[in-house]
Design an enzyme around this catalytic site. Structure first.
Site, PDB file in Angstrom:
ATOM      1  N   HIS A  79      30.300  30.472  75.335  1.00  0.00           N
ATOM      2  CA  HIS A  79      29.587  31.560  75.935  1.00  0.00           C
ATOM      3  C   HIS A  79      29.563  32.932  75.244  1.00  0.00           C
ATOM      4  CE1 HIS A  79      31.156  29.236  79.402  1.00  0.00           C
ATOM      5  NE2 HIS A  79      30.303  28.316  78.951  1.00  0.00           N
ATOM      6  N   LYS A 134      35.646  41.344  75.368  1.00  0.00           N
ATOM      7  CA  LYS A 134      36.455  40.354  76.232  1.00  0.00           C
ATOM      8  C   LYS A 134      37.871  40.302  75.738  1.00  0.00           C
ATOM      9  CE  LYS A 134      34.149  37.059  77.410  1.00  0.00           C
ATOM     10  NZ  LYS A 134      33.426  35.737  77.400  1.00  0.00           N
TER      11      LYS A 134
END
Length: 182
Positions: free
Chosen positions: A62, A72
């Site tokens: 993703h 992230k």
């Protein structure tokens, strides 16, 4: 905290310094000053937790498209996963390459995945839980993904997944950007 370049530009593997005594242990997992000293500008705005029932569950690959791309920080808080990042930045010297690492509650490693990389993981244990800190809010219209088993990427997963969502099975293959001839 120990910071280690992890095979793709901006991909950082982090291992905390753990203090142990008769009570148990203590480890600092995030410190803005430490990040700044490493040249990392990571300012999380959202924290997510992903729980996985079974060993062999695959999630990914993703990413969020610009202008909603996100850095992230990923950590296993229960169990273990094989965590993968794929460089999708056409101007990167690592474009189209992947790097993978075991993250577990036991080794307490974290992986900082930079903007422009796809991310996914395969659970190595039952009951794996993954904590994500992200520096951008989720926008469904910016969501993208790649097929986890695309032969062009050649990711060496530890074993074939047993559980993959329909959504993750239907992501497209990696389509490299090829510069037009002059």
């Amino acid at each position: 905290m120990r910071y280690q370049a992890a095979g793709l530009p901006g991909l950082i593997l982090m291992e905390p310094d753990v203090r142990i005594d008769e009570r148990g242990f203590f480890a600092r997992l995030l410190c803005r000053e430490d990040f700044a000293a490493q040249g990392l500008a990571f300012d999380p705005v959202q924290m997510n937790l992903s729980g996985n029932h079974r060993r062999g569950t695959l999630r990914g690959l993703h990413y969020q498209r610009a202008p909603h791309a996100e850095d992230k920080l990923v950590r296993a808080v229960a169990g273990a996963v094989f965590d993968v990042a794929v460089d999708l930045r056409p101007d990167s010297p690592a474009y189209g390459r992947w790097a993978g690492f075991e993250l577990s509650a036991e080794n307490r490693r974290a992986l900082l995945v930079p903007k422009g990389c796809a991310h996914g993981y395969l659970t190595l244990t039952d009951g794996a839980e993954i904590l994500y800190l992200v520096d951008a809010f989720f926008h469904p219209e910016a969501e993208g993904g790649l097929r986890w088993d695309d032969p062009r990427l050649g990711i060496s997963w530890p074993f074939p997944p047993l559980v993959v969502s329909e959504k993750d099975r239907s992501w497209p293959d990696f389509q490299p950007v090829i510069a037009a001839a002059p």
